[in-house]
Write an enzyme that holds these catalytic residues in place. Structure first.
Site, mmCIF file in Angstrom:
data_model
loop_
_atom_site.group_PDB
_atom_site.id
_atom_site.type_symbol
_atom_site.label_atom_id
_atom_site.label_comp_id
_atom_site.label_asym_id
_atom_site.label_seq_id
_atom_site.Cartn_x
_atom_site.Cartn_y
_atom_site.Cartn_z
ATOM 1 N N LYS A 149 34.023 -44.474 -28.215
ATOM 2 C CA LYS A 149 33.797 -43.232 -27.489
ATOM 3 C C LYS A 149 34.297 -42.055 -28.329
ATOM 4 O O LYS A 149 34.990 -42.223 -29.319
ATOM 5 C CB LYS A 149 34.511 -43.266 -26.144
ATOM 6 C CG LYS A 149 33.883 -44.259 -25.181
ATOM 7 C CD LYS A 149 34.433 -44.087 -23.800
ATOM 8 C CE LYS A 149 33.692 -45.006 -22.849
ATOM 9 N NZ LYS A 149 34.101 -44.798 -21.475
ATOM 10 N N ARG A 152 29.149 -47.435 -11.186
ATOM 11 C CA ARG A 152 28.981 -46.239 -10.364
ATOM 12 C C ARG A 152 27.523 -46.060 -9.955
ATOM 13 O O ARG A 152 27.223 -45.770 -8.829
ATOM 14 C CB ARG A 152 29.450 -44.992 -11.120
ATOM 15 C CG ARG A 152 30.935 -44.969 -11.366
ATOM 16 C CD ARG A 152 31.299 -43.855 -12.277
ATOM 17 N NE ARG A 152 30.677 -44.131 -13.575
ATOM 18 C CZ ARG A 152 30.983 -43.527 -14.707
ATOM 19 N NH1 ARG A 152 31.865 -42.582 -14.715
ATOM 20 N NH2 ARG A 152 30.397 -43.851 -15.834
ATOM 21 N N HIS A 188 39.188 -45.334 -11.433
ATOM 22 C CA HIS A 188 39.764 -46.471 -12.163
ATOM 23 C C HIS A 188 40.846 -47.154 -11.330
ATOM 24 O O HIS A 188 40.914 -48.386 -11.247
ATOM 25 C CB HIS A 188 40.418 -46.016 -13.481
ATOM 26 C CG HIS A 188 39.482 -45.502 -14.512
ATOM 27 N ND1 HIS A 188 39.673 -44.274 -15.110
ATOM 28 C CD2 HIS A 188 38.374 -46.032 -15.067
ATOM 29 C CE1 HIS A 188 38.714 -44.074 -16.000
ATOM 30 N NE2 HIS A 188 37.901 -45.130 -15.988
ATOM 31 N N SER A 206 35.847 -39.963 -16.635
ATOM 32 C CA SER A 206 36.888 -39.295 -17.430
ATOM 33 C C SER A 206 36.326 -38.060 -18.119
ATOM 34 O O SER A 206 37.013 -37.040 -18.230
ATOM 35 C CB SER A 206 37.459 -40.269 -18.458
ATOM 36 O OG SER A 206 38.132 -41.320 -17.823
#
Length: 168
Positions: free
Chosen positions: A42, A93, A18, A132
């Site tokens: 999330k 990614r 990040h 994360s």
């Protein structure tokens, strides 16, 4: 013409991946806002939005990165209009990220009636695999965190793991 960019996310916790996107974005645009989703869809967060904002603030100061941090809820496009954002930053990614992010970008574009651009920044090679969720799993299993997160985040993760294990 000055351009304001927004890099939104849950940042629970913020990773070196990040931070890499933040640093590169801050160099590309006149103003960068880091938007922390409140009540993200999330899974349950480990840190409050305020705790995440404080960690990010300390990292930005240490890294000498110029950006604002704001917590928001509701529709992303509403927040973007409120903050006069021109550009939405999204990190990529892998190919699976692209499919999700393209859907996200097209939906937001439709909601905003094309009033902003989405810019995709690919993750640097060393962070292509980093998330994360992966960092939390490593923390829970007491693995090495320093290569994935800054020291301040590592310390907060260690405290959180002790709290989680104590409450089991």
């Amino acid at each position: 013409m000055k351009k304001t960019a927004l890099y939104p996310g849950s940042f629970d916790p913020i990773t070196k991946g990040h931070i890499d996107i933040i640093r590169r974005s801050a160099d590309l645009f006149d103003k960068l806002i880091i938007g922390i989703f409140k009540n993200s869809s999330k899974s349950k967060s480990w840190f409050t939005e305020e705790d995440r904002a404080e960690m990010i603030k300390k990292i930005l100061e240490k890294e000498n990165i110029k950006a604002e941090i704001k917590i928001f809820n509701g529709l992303l496009v509403d927040f973007m209009f409120k903050e006069n954002v021109d550009i939405l930053i999204r990190g990529l990614r892998a190919l699976s990220d692209y499919e999700y992010e393209l859907q996200f970008a097209l939906t937001n574009s439709a909601l905003a009636k094309n009033d902003f651009e989405t810019v995709f920044l690919t993750a640097s090679r060393e962070y292509l695999y980093l998330s994360s969720s992966l960092v939390k799993e490593i923390a829970l299993n007491e693995g090495e965190l320093g290569i994935f997160v800054p020291k301040i985040v590592e310390e907060e993760l260690r405290k959180k793991v002790k709290e989680i294990k104590h409450n089991r």
